[in-house]
Design a protein around this motif. Structure first.
Motif, PDB file in Angstrom:
ATOM      1  N   THR A 268      47.341  40.647  37.234  1.00 46.91           N
ATOM      2  CA  THR A 268      47.209  41.431  36.015  1.00 46.91           C
ATOM      3  C   THR A 268      46.361  40.701  34.981  1.00 46.91           C
ATOM      4  O   THR A 268      46.208  39.464  35.041  1.00 46.91           O
ATOM      5  CB  THR A 268      48.605  41.746  35.422  1.00 46.91           C
ATOM      6  OG1 THR A 268      48.469  42.680  34.349  1.00 46.91           O
ATOM      7  CG2 THR A 268      49.293  40.503  34.917  1.00 46.91           C
ATOM      8  N   THR A 272      38.809  42.018  37.210  1.00 49.45           N
ATOM      9  CA  THR A 272      39.095  42.806  38.408  1.00 49.45           C
ATOM     10  C   THR A 272      40.341  42.235  39.049  1.00 49.45           C
ATOM     11  O   THR A 272      40.485  41.020  39.152  1.00 49.45           O
ATOM     12  CB  THR A 272      37.926  42.754  39.405  1.00 49.45           C
ATOM     13  OG1 THR A 272      36.758  43.294  38.789  1.00 49.45           O
ATOM     14  CG2 THR A 272      38.244  43.547  40.669  1.00 49.45           C
ATOM     15  N   GLY A 273      41.230  43.124  39.490  1.00 49.75           N
ATOM     16  CA  GLY A 273      42.470  42.650  40.101  1.00 49.75           C
ATOM     17  C   GLY A 273      42.242  42.054  41.471  1.00 49.75           C
ATOM     18  O   GLY A 273      42.343  40.838  41.663  1.00 49.75           O
ATOM     19  N   ILE A 293      49.947  45.099  40.884  1.00 48.83           N
ATOM     20  CA  ILE A 293      48.500  45.038  40.672  1.00 48.83           C
ATOM     21  C   ILE A 293      48.191  46.088  39.624  1.00 48.83           C
ATOM     22  O   ILE A 293      48.041  47.284  39.931  1.00 48.83           O
ATOM     23  CB  ILE A 293      47.713  45.305  41.962  1.00 48.83           C
ATOM     24  CG1 ILE A 293      48.185  44.380  43.086  1.00 48.83           C
ATOM     25  CG2 ILE A 293      46.215  45.119  41.724  1.00 48.83           C
ATOM     26  CD1 ILE A 293      47.579  44.704  44.446  1.00 48.83           C
ATOM     27  N   ALA A 294      48.132  45.685  38.383  1.00 54.82           N
ATOM     28  CA  ALA A 294      47.986  46.653  37.293  1.00 54.82           C
ATOM     29  C   ALA A 294      47.549  45.932  36.027  1.00 54.82           C
ATOM     30  O   ALA A 294      47.700  44.711  35.896  1.00 54.82           O
ATOM     31  CB  ALA A 294      49.304  47.374  37.048  1.00 54.82           C
ATOM     32  N   ASN A 296      44.569  45.386  34.852  1.00 55.02           N
ATOM     33  CA  ASN A 296      43.332  44.607  34.884  1.00 55.02           C
ATOM     34  C   ASN A 296      42.243  45.352  34.119  1.00 55.02           C
ATOM     35  O   ASN A 296      42.231  46.581  34.077  1.00 55.02           O
ATOM     36  CB  ASN A 296      42.933  44.351  36.332  1.00 55.02           C
ATOM     37  CG  ASN A 296      43.995  43.530  37.059  1.00 55.02           C
ATOM     38  OD1 ASN A 296      44.126  42.343  36.826  1.00 55.02           O
ATOM     39  ND2 ASN A 296      44.781  44.184  37.921  1.00 55.02           N
ATOM     40  N   THR A 299      38.854  46.972  36.919  1.00 58.92           N
ATOM     41  CA  THR A 299      39.304  47.612  38.150  1.00 58.92           C
ATOM     42  C   THR A 299      40.518  46.884  38.684  1.00 58.92           C
ATOM     43  O   THR A 299      40.529  45.651  38.750  1.00 58.92           O
ATOM     44  CB  THR A 299      38.189  47.566  39.228  1.00 58.92           C
ATOM     45  OG1 THR A 299      36.986  48.085  38.677  1.00 58.92           O
ATOM     46  CG2 THR A 299      38.582  48.377  40.445  1.00 58.92           C
ATOM     47  N   ASP A 300      41.536  47.636  39.075  1.00 58.28           N
ATOM     48  CA  ASP A 300      42.676  47.002  39.720  1.00 58.28           C
ATOM     49  C   ASP A 300      42.335  46.599  41.156  1.00 58.28           C
ATOM     50  O   ASP A 300      42.625  45.474  41.574  1.00 58.28           O
ATOM     51  CB  ASP A 300      43.890  47.945  39.718  1.00 58.28           C
ATOM     52  CG  ASP A 300      44.519  48.048  38.341  1.00 58.28           C
ATOM     53  OD1 ASP A 300      44.390  47.095  37.545  1.00 58.28           O
ATOM     54  OD2 ASP A 300      45.126  49.091  38.039  1.00 58.28           O
ATOM     55  N   SER A 304      38.486  50.934  46.355  1.00 56.98           N
ATOM     56  CA  SER A 304      39.824  51.523  46.344  1.00 56.98           C
ATOM     57  C   SER A 304      40.482  51.366  47.714  1.00 56.98           C
ATOM     58  O   SER A 304      39.841  50.973  48.689  1.00 56.98           O
ATOM     59  CB  SER A 304      39.744  53.007  45.982  1.00 56.98           C
ATOM     60  OG  SER A 304      38.911  53.689  46.903  1.00 56.98           O
TER      61      SER A 304
END
Length: 312
Positions: A268, A272-273, A293-294, A296, A299-300, A304
């Motif tokens: 976090t 970027t995560g 994972i949040a 960030n 981009t997490d 994707s």
């Protein structure tokens, strides 16, 4: 006159023979003591009353598999290790190495040797904190490594294993880099902090790295990273935190497998995560609920969820 010459010749021969016998040479000790302010490298350092002054002096007097013990706080100078040994600074003693040039500690021991570094403080140098070329097992415990232009620990001992426990590595290029061009190098890292480096922990080609209960914070590029070039690379993370880095977790494939597996971890407040790019790169995270994972900034997860990264 001839008789006198023969007697003198015989005496010289006996003296030379005596000098060359093992009993007449310095006997290495299983335990050697060092004191930065009150010691002297010319001492017989196997007694607390007559310690060496530097680690470099002590290593010449200790037997393979023996121990060097620091008796007082102070600077002990760069050290080259060529055998199994323990270098120990007990609690309450700050034994630091601030190299004027090059690396603080260089290890070129035997491929089956065990080296233990405990309680040392390595700070500020143009090279690496610890450079490991050959070793069987290296234990780095309760050490602080700060401010090296190159790496905190550069471990490239093919077939060797690095064990880290309760260490702090700060303000270096790579906090720790593990790599090999032959048999894989391994690292097991527990309870350690990697702060304000360029990259916290880097598993490069030919490495297998496991990290538990550790933190990567404010590293400019990556918190934890794994990448391949000429050999596979593998990293496993459990109960780690990657916070406020450029990228929290990064995987890059150089055409052959680079693999990251992570569980019970928090990623976090990074730019970027988790990033997974390049040919051969893959990441696997356990789910649901075991990873966060949040939060960030950009981009997490990049890209994707899909073929590159999977939550299992």
């Amino acid at each position: 006159m001839r008789l006198l010459r023969r007697i003198l010749f015989t005496v010289v021969i006996l003296l030379v023979a005596l000098f060359l016998t093992p009993s007449a040479q310095a006997v290495l000790a299983s335990r050697v003591f060092v004191a930065a302010r009150s010691g002297n490298d010319a001492n017989a350092c196997n007694n607390v009353a007559t310690p060496c002054q530097t680690f470099a002096g002590a290593i010449t007097q200790v037997v393979a598999g023996g121990e060097i013990i620091a008796l007082e706080s102070g600077g002990y100078g760069p050290l080259t290790i060529n055998k199994a040994v323990t270098v120990n600074a007990p609690d309450g003693i700050i034994a630091f190495i601030h190299p004027p040039s090059g690396d603080a500690i260089t290890i070129g021991a035997g491929a089956s040797d065990t080296v233990i570094l405990r309680g040392l403080t390595l700070n500020g140098g143009a090279g690496n904190g610890i450079t490991v070329n050959t070793v069987g097992q290296l234990f780095v415990e309760h050490c602080t490594i700060t401010g090296f232009v190159s790496d905190g620990i550069s471990f490239s001992a093919a077939g060797g294993t690095l064990f880290m426990r309760d260490d702090d590595v700060r303000e270096c290029f790579f906090g720790v880099i593990v790599e090999s061009t032959g048999t894989a190098s391994r690292a097991v890292i527990r309870g350690s902090n990697f702060v304000e480096n360029t990259t916290g922990v880097y598993a490069f080609s030919g490495s297998i790295v496991a990290v538990t209960d550790s933190v990567a914070v404010n590293n400019a590029d990556f918190g934890f990273a794994v990448s391949s070039a000429t050999h596979d690379a593998d990293m496993v993370l459990d109960h780690v935190q990657a916070i406020s880095n450029g990228t929290g977790l990064d995987v890059f494939g150089g055409g052959i497998p680079a693999t990251l597996r992570f569980a019970n971890s928090t990623v976090t407040q990074n730019e970027t995560g988790v990033s997974v790019t390049g040919v051969g790169a893959s990441a696997f995270g356990t789910s649901p609920g075991t990873n966060l994972i949040a939060g960030n900034t950009t981009t997490d997860i990049f890209p994707s969820l899909g073929t590159a990264i999977t939550l299992q």
